[in-house]
Structure formats: structure tokens, C-alpha cells
Write an enzyme that holds these catalytic residues in place. Sequence first.
Site, PDB file in Angstrom:
ATOM      1  N   SER A 157     -16.212  24.606  15.543  1.00  0.00           N
ATOM      2  CA  SER A 157     -15.824  26.354  15.536  1.00  0.00           C
ATOM      3  C   SER A 157     -16.249  26.545  16.643  1.00  0.00           C
ATOM      4  CB  SER A 157     -16.768  26.037  14.113  1.00  0.00           C
ATOM      5  OG  SER A 157     -16.127  27.479  13.914  1.00  0.00           O
ATOM      6  N   GLU A 252      -7.697  24.907   7.873  1.00  0.00           N
ATOM      7  CA  GLU A 252      -8.094  26.001   8.214  1.00  0.00           C
ATOM      8  C   GLU A 252      -7.365  27.650   9.201  1.00  0.00           C
ATOM      9  OE1 GLU A 252     -10.798  25.015  11.278  1.00  0.00           O
ATOM     10  OE2 GLU A 252     -10.058  23.301  11.423  1.00  0.00           O
ATOM     11  N   HIS A 282     -11.845  23.449   7.241  1.00  0.00           N
ATOM     12  CA  HIS A 282     -12.849  23.757   8.463  1.00  0.00           C
ATOM     13  C   HIS A 282     -14.286  22.313   8.859  1.00  0.00           C
ATOM     14  CE1 HIS A 282     -14.510  26.254  11.939  1.00  0.00           C
ATOM     15  NE2 HIS A 282     -15.158  26.324  11.074  1.00  0.00           N
TER      16      HIS A 282
END
Length: 312
Positions: A157, A252, A282
Site C-alpha cells: 500500500s 482493489e 487490498h
Amino acid sequence: MATATEQQVTGKPSKQVDEVRKYWLECAAAAPGHESLEAARDYGENWQRLTAEPRGVDYIETEAGGVEAMWAVPKGCATDRVILCFHGGGFFSGSMYTHRKLFGHFAKAIGCRALLLNYSRTPEHQFPTQVNEGLAAYKWLLDQGIKANHVAFAGDSAGANLAITTVVLARDKGLPLPAASMPFGGWFDMAGTGESRIYNADKDALFTVQWINDMAGMFVGEKGNPKDPCISPVYADLKGLPPIYLQAGGNEMLLDDSTLLAERARKAGVDVSFDIFPGMQHTFHMAAGRAPESNDAIARYAKWVKPKLGLA
């Protein structure tokens, strides 16, 4: 493994990996309207519950270039190879503690040490603090006698962003570059141009467009440019970067961030691999040690990076 086009990794999601989706739903609900930074940050401390404890891994807190950090050291591992790891959390949450077990699994699968960086978080510290701290930690590793081609970067991320922007900054500073970078669930476009933010809006259990924009604003700041190459690497000159292996979940909202980075890196002549895992949320990798999909994803990374580090 695809290097010219994206590889779709198919399969029905397991019960274990579905715990990631459930956790993201809880996390989103913990801060209604995403107005409570502290509530979201506090709930994020539960992130590590998704990850099984990897056996045979020791953890040692340290300092790397003035930045708080933690070693993950598997029993019998190679000590002269290192994975420099950047945790996720939208730059405002997460820590080396929430991601200790995840990157412990990486280190164990690869057979070397991992250094988890506890970089400064937003909104207390905005760009370029985080990328500068990443570079300081990398320089510290080199100063310890670790060869550049014996280091690989990894991150999820926001940490995936740093796993690329730190390499870009190192190149621009004239430093020897690491052997490879392994970003997953990457957040690479603070300008938010990816269409997956729309077509995956009903599939992503965590994000909304507003929340992504709010997190970007905390990182970029009022005077920052979201298209700065060290903020959003999709706008960077990527020539000369080492091999990159991207992974992302098919559900995602940030999926197109990885797609766009892969496209632009390939055009710049970078060796790029990219796996998309349909139906995955995610950073589904957080279910490492429990979910077969998470274990498979990490095993793919290990198989790919070991020869690049001279560990094959």
C-alpha cells in the site's frame, strides 16, 4: 510468471483469506465518515491479528539511519542479504509492529533478514519525510557493509509507494541501486486517475474515493504536488530502475495504480512482473500463514527474488 503482460491468478477465495475482507469492513466502520483519525489509527493496531506467527523468527529492535526499525531474523538465514520493508497504512497508520509477522513470513520464505522501517506518519509528518527516511535507512544498510545487489525492497500500500520512490531517490542521488523491488497493493498515484477507483468501488471492502483523497492530502500537504515523482512514482522517470514485481488484488480500488506503474516502467525498459489475484482484497497478503492465497503470493515473491539476491 508474466513479464510482458499481467498474469491473472485464478481460484475461489478461501475462508481464511476472506478474513481480510471482514477486517477491512470493520476497519472502515471504526471511523464513520473517516473523520476520526485516531479511531482508524487505533483500530489499525489490530491489523496483525490477520497474520499467523511465523515460527523460528526472532525480532530485534534497532535504529537505521536515525529511523526506528526492527530486524526480523529467521533461524539459519543468510545475514548478508536484506529485505528493506515498508509497512502500509495510508502513511497515517500501521507500524513495524502491525507488520512484524507479515514481513517475518517474507524473510523466512526468502531465507534472509528483513529490516522493517518504522517511518514517521502523517499528518504530523508530511512528504518528503517518509521517502527521506527510507533513503537514510538504505544508506545505513550500505554503510553496514551490505552490498546494494544484496538488498531488495518490499512494501504494501503506502509502503509499496516507498518501495519505489526510495529507489527513484537513490538513483537520483547517485547511490548504487538494490537488486529488486516487491511492492504489493501499491498506492502509486496520489492524483487519483485510475479507473479502478470507480469500477471496483463496490468490491473494495475498505476504501472510498473520499478516504483515499483525504489520506493523499495528509501526505502531500497543501503546497505539495500530487504528481511529484517522489510522491506518485507513476509520474517519475523510471529508467534504470532494478526489476520490479507487482502484485495486486482484483477487487482493489487501487488496482490501476499498479497497472499504470507496470505500463510506465516497461516503457522505460524496466524488467517488470505483475500478478493480479482476482477476487482478492487490498493487501490480502496480511493473512500469511493462514490463507493459501497469501502464502502462494509470498512464495511467488520468494521464488522470484532469491536468484536476484544470489540465494538460489
